[in-house]
Design an enzyme around this catalytic site. Structure first.
Site, PDB file in Angstrom:
ATOM      1  N   LYS A 177      42.815  54.385 -28.076  1.00  0.00           N
ATOM      2  CA  LYS A 177      41.743  53.742 -27.316  1.00  0.00           C
ATOM      3  C   LYS A 177      40.741  54.799 -26.848  1.00  0.00           C
ATOM      4  O   LYS A 177      41.113  55.728 -26.147  1.00  0.00           O
ATOM      5  CB  LYS A 177      42.335  52.990 -26.120  1.00  0.00           C
ATOM      6  CG  LYS A 177      43.326  51.902 -26.540  1.00  0.00           C
ATOM      7  CD  LYS A 177      43.906  51.155 -25.367  1.00  0.00           C
ATOM      8  CE  LYS A 177      44.735  52.034 -24.463  1.00  0.00           C
ATOM      9  NZ  LYS A 177      45.489  51.280 -23.459  1.00  0.00           N
ATOM     10  N   THR A 209      37.406  47.771 -13.640  1.00  0.00           N
ATOM     11  CA  THR A 209      38.132  47.738 -14.923  1.00  0.00           C
ATOM     12  C   THR A 209      39.636  47.897 -14.738  1.00  0.00           C
ATOM     13  O   THR A 209      40.344  48.233 -15.689  1.00  0.00           O
ATOM     14  CB  THR A 209      37.610  48.868 -15.838  1.00  0.00           C
ATOM     15  OG1 THR A 209      37.736  50.119 -15.144  1.00  0.00           O
ATOM     16  CG2 THR A 209      36.155  48.654 -16.223  1.00  0.00           C
ATOM     17  N   GLY A 211      43.361  47.349 -14.837  1.00  0.00           N
ATOM     18  CA  GLY A 211      44.211  46.487 -15.654  1.00  0.00           C
ATOM     19  C   GLY A 211      43.808  46.390 -17.113  1.00  0.00           C
ATOM     20  O   GLY A 211      44.428  45.646 -17.881  1.00  0.00           O
ATOM     21  N   THR A 212      42.794  47.166 -17.523  1.00  0.00           N
ATOM     22  CA  THR A 212      42.300  47.058 -18.903  1.00  0.00           C
ATOM     23  C   THR A 212      43.394  47.315 -19.936  1.00  0.00           C
ATOM     24  O   THR A 212      43.563  46.548 -20.894  1.00  0.00           O
ATOM     25  CB  THR A 212      41.150  48.062 -19.142  1.00  0.00           C
ATOM     26  OG1 THR A 212      40.151  47.858 -18.145  1.00  0.00           O
ATOM     27  CG2 THR A 212      40.538  47.872 -20.502  1.00  0.00           C
ATOM     28  N   GLY A 213      44.144  48.411 -19.773  1.00  0.00           N
ATOM     29  CA  GLY A 213      45.155  48.782 -20.766  1.00  0.00           C
ATOM     30  C   GLY A 213      46.292  47.785 -20.847  1.00  0.00           C
ATOM     31  O   GLY A 213      46.729  47.399 -21.950  1.00  0.00           O
ATOM     32  N   CYS A 214      46.767  47.336 -19.690  1.00  0.00           N
ATOM     33  CA  CYS A 214      47.846  46.335 -19.653  1.00  0.00           C
ATOM     34  C   CYS A 214      47.390  45.051 -20.343  1.00  0.00           C
ATOM     35  O   CYS A 214      48.126  44.437 -21.118  1.00  0.00           O
ATOM     36  CB  CYS A 214      48.209  45.987 -18.206  1.00  0.00           C
ATOM     37  SG  CYS A 214      48.631  47.378 -17.158  1.00  0.00           S
TER      38      CYS A 214
END
Length: 265
Positions: A177, A209, A211-214
């Site tokens: 990412k 932003t 919580g984007t990865g989860c």
């Protein structure tokens, strides 16, 4: 009349008391994408928009019992892992996932959005050696790429080399990412036969932003459970997350969450 159950997706991750990341984000994303979300809680965090004030991991036996309860009765069509906290929990979850006949999306969570450590330093090697080999897909951000491989990604040109190094650790696919780079948000999906897929999206001027990865890893798991192939699952998940980032909202005094329900508003 009894309705047919939707696809079932299990998240193995930590609880975020602020509701923006972790188990809470995972279940919101799964609901928004039309699957039935289930959870194995590995740790409880005290956190809000300003950061993580503390975390307490659950005993390995509690994690194992939650997993067995769900897998043995309800069954799973995809699994997503997030915060695993310690060597013992990484080992426990790796062992459990080795017996699962379903796609496993590993988000190798090491550090929170605010820079708070969510994985013990000594657990990084265990994650690399035990968890990545059972992953169908690993979804590291650039900090986690460096943590796992020692490679610092300075720009998109460095991402294929980093992806190859990660693939050598055992997952079948890697999604590197590039969200921490300048310019458009570009992610690279890399597969075992040198298969390369780039996913690009505009970068929104929105600091909220959390919580984007989860959310991205959960969305990919949801799409895989629905029968998408890997490139299709990542494309659909990226579109969903891009919309969630664009709609992220202020909450508290710090960084607010992405909006998991943006398509419903």
């Amino acid at each position: 009349m009894v309705s047919t159950a939707p696809p079932r997706v299990l998240t193995v991750a930590g609880s975020d008391s602020g509701g923006g990341a972790g188990i809470q984000a995972d279940l919101k994303a799964m609901l928004a994408l039309g699957v039935h979300g289930m959870s194995v809680i590995t740790a409880v965090t005290a956190q809000n928009s300003l950061g993580v004030q503390g975390y307490w991991e659950l005993p390995a036996e509690a994690v194992r019992a939650q997993f067995r309860s769900v897998a043995d009765d309800i069954g799973v069509q995809a699994v997503k892992t997030g915060m695993l906290a310690s060597v013992e929990l990484v080992e426990t979850v790796s062992e459990l996932l080795a017996g699962v006949d379903a796609p496993v999306v590993v988000d190798p969570v090491g550090v929170s959005k605010h820079g708070d450590a969510l994985l013990a330093a000594e657990a990084v090697a265990t994650l690399r050696e035990r968890l990545l080999p059972v992953a169908t897909l690993a979804t590291p951000n650039l900090h986690e790429v460096a943590q796992l491989t020692g490679i610092t990604v300075e720009g998109p040109q460095d991402m294929p080399g980093a992806a190859r190094a990660l693939l050598d650790l055992g997952p079948r696919w890697v999604l590197v990412k590039g969200g921490h780079l300048e310019g458009e948000a570009a992610d690279l999906l890399y597969g075992g036969l040198g298969e390369e897929h780039w996913f690009r999206a505009p970068r929104y001027d929105n600091r909220h932003t959390h919580g984007t990865g989860c959310t991205l890893a959960s969305a990919i798991a949801a799409e895989l459970a629905k029968g998408q192939d890997m490139p299709g699952a990542v494309a659909a998940a990226k579109e969903y997350v891009t919309g969630a980032i664009a709609a992220g909202f202020a909450l508290g005094a710090g960084i607010g969450p992405v909006d998991h329900g943006w398509r419903l508003r």
